[in-house]
Design an enzyme around this catalytic site. Structure first.
Site, PDB file in Angstrom:
ATOM      1  N   LYS A  62       3.436  -1.307   8.400  1.00 23.94           N
ATOM      2  CA  LYS A  62       2.501  -1.151   7.285  1.00 23.94           C
ATOM      3  C   LYS A  62       1.381  -0.203   7.711  1.00 23.94           C
ATOM      4  O   LYS A  62       0.764  -0.394   8.765  1.00 23.94           O
ATOM      5  CB  LYS A  62       1.904  -2.522   6.983  1.00 23.94           C
ATOM      6  CG  LYS A  62       1.853  -2.888   5.534  1.00 23.94           C
ATOM      7  CD  LYS A  62       1.401  -4.337   5.433  1.00 23.94           C
ATOM      8  CE  LYS A  62       1.165  -4.733   4.014  1.00 23.94           C
ATOM      9  NZ  LYS A  62       0.598  -6.080   3.928  1.00 23.94           N
TER      10      LYS A  62
HETATM   11  O1  G3P Z   1      -0.443  -8.321   0.508  1.00 19.66           O
HETATM   12  C1  G3P Z   1      -1.826  -8.102   0.436  1.00 19.66           C
HETATM   13  C2  G3P Z   1      -2.551  -9.373   0.364  1.00 19.66           C
HETATM   14  O2  G3P Z   1      -2.378 -10.148   1.516  1.00 19.66           O
HETATM   15  C3  G3P Z   1      -3.973  -9.286  -0.008  1.00 19.66           C
HETATM   16  O3  G3P Z   1      -4.179 -10.395  -0.796  1.00 19.66           O
HETATM   17  O4  G3P Z   1      -5.402 -12.017  -2.144  1.00 19.66           O
HETATM   18  O5  G3P Z   1      -6.415 -11.101  -0.028  1.00 19.66           O
HETATM   19  O6  G3P Z   1      -6.203  -9.689  -2.030  1.00 19.66           O
HETATM   20  P1  G3P Z   1      -5.635 -10.818  -1.267  1.00 19.66           P
END
Ligand code: G3P
Length: 267
Positions: free
Chosen positions: A92
């Site tokens: 990534k």
């Molecule tokens: O895949 C990306 C993710 O882990 C981010 O999620 O909910 O922290 O925006 P969030």
């Protein structure tokens, strides 16, 4: 639509694969930190190998943490060498690793994606917040493109001074502040961002798959599927929520109460 689990927690990953609904795993530095804090004293290399084994042939994303092209390429190659024997690791890469405008590393993520492509290392371009970023990442050869739906919704609500909880639903068609739809350069919701990324890549024949990421609730997953996301990467609790409905629970209570002996005794 394929379902990836957005987690670095081996128990969660194990559950999702044991249910037969897992098609892949995405991690990021924050998710790895959470796993390391939960499993105090783990040997991280063996732990990651376990994640890769648990996922079978399904892809697992590991993120680079450095911020210049040179360092990211070397970290990506190190991670790939460490774990490539499993055959399912991809790297990534932040689409733009700069911290602010004026920083001259804006294109370092794009350079890294191209360089890793040349070395046959599969990549997942992350921290995508505009369709334009998705286009450049696809052009650079990223295998996966990860638009962050929930974080765009946060951004829209925050800019409008609205208060909200992280898991609150944000309408796919957008939200008005009384003077018109809230938008970020024309993007009216996280799901809209996903939709535009899919449209542009498909219209122009890029082979990259769009991973709807930063999903916070089941309705957002449904909408990501409706707009054609190739993949949704979903947190464990949201995957579990996808099967819940009070009427399903209620139906189970009445159906199990009504089972007659004659039916049970059928031979
Ligand atoms: O895949 C990306 C993710 O882990 C981010 O999620 O909910 O922290 O925006 P969030």
């Amino acid at each position: 639509m394929k379902i990836f689990i957005d987690s670095a927690d081996i128990e969660e990953i194990n559950d999702v694969f044991s249910w037969g609904v897992g098609d892949g795993v995405t991690t990021n530095p924050s998710l790895i930190k959470k796993a390391v804090e939960k499993h105090v004293g783990i040997d991280l290399k063996s732990y990651i190998k376990k994640i890769l084994r648990t996922s079978g042939d399904s892809p697992v994303s590991l993120e680079v943490t450095k911020t210049t092209a040179e360092e990211m390429i070397s970290e990506a190659k190190k991670l790939y060498d460490l774990f490539e024997e499993s055959g399912n690791v991809n790297i990534k890469v932040p689409v733009n690793p700069a911290f602010e405008d004026g920083d001259n590393t804006h294109f370092d993520g794009i350079k890294v994606l191209q360089e890793l492509k040349k070395s046959n290392i599969p990549t997942n371009a992350t921290l995508i917040f505009t369709p334009e970023q998705a286009l450049l990442a696809a052009k650079a050869g990223a295998d996966y493109i990860s638009p962050f739906a929930g974080r765009i919704d946060d951004h829209l609500r925050k800019s409008a001074g609205l208060s909200f909880e992280k898991t609150d639903y944000f309408p796919r068609k957008g939200m008005s502040n009384g003077q018109g739809l809230l938008h970020d350069e024309g993007i009216v919701s996280g799901v809209h961002l996903v939709e535009e990324c899919v449209d542009i890549l498909e219209k122009h024949g890029y082979g990259s798959e769009v991973i709807a990421a930063s999903l916070r609730n089941t309705r957002q997953v449904r909408e990501a599927a409706l707009v054609g996301a190739h993949i949704a990467t979903i947190p464990y609790d949201v995957i579990k929520d996808m099967l819940k409905h009070p009427k399903t629970f209620e139906g189970m209570v009445s159906f199990t109460k009504d089972v007659v002996k004659e039916y049970e005794d059928l031979k």
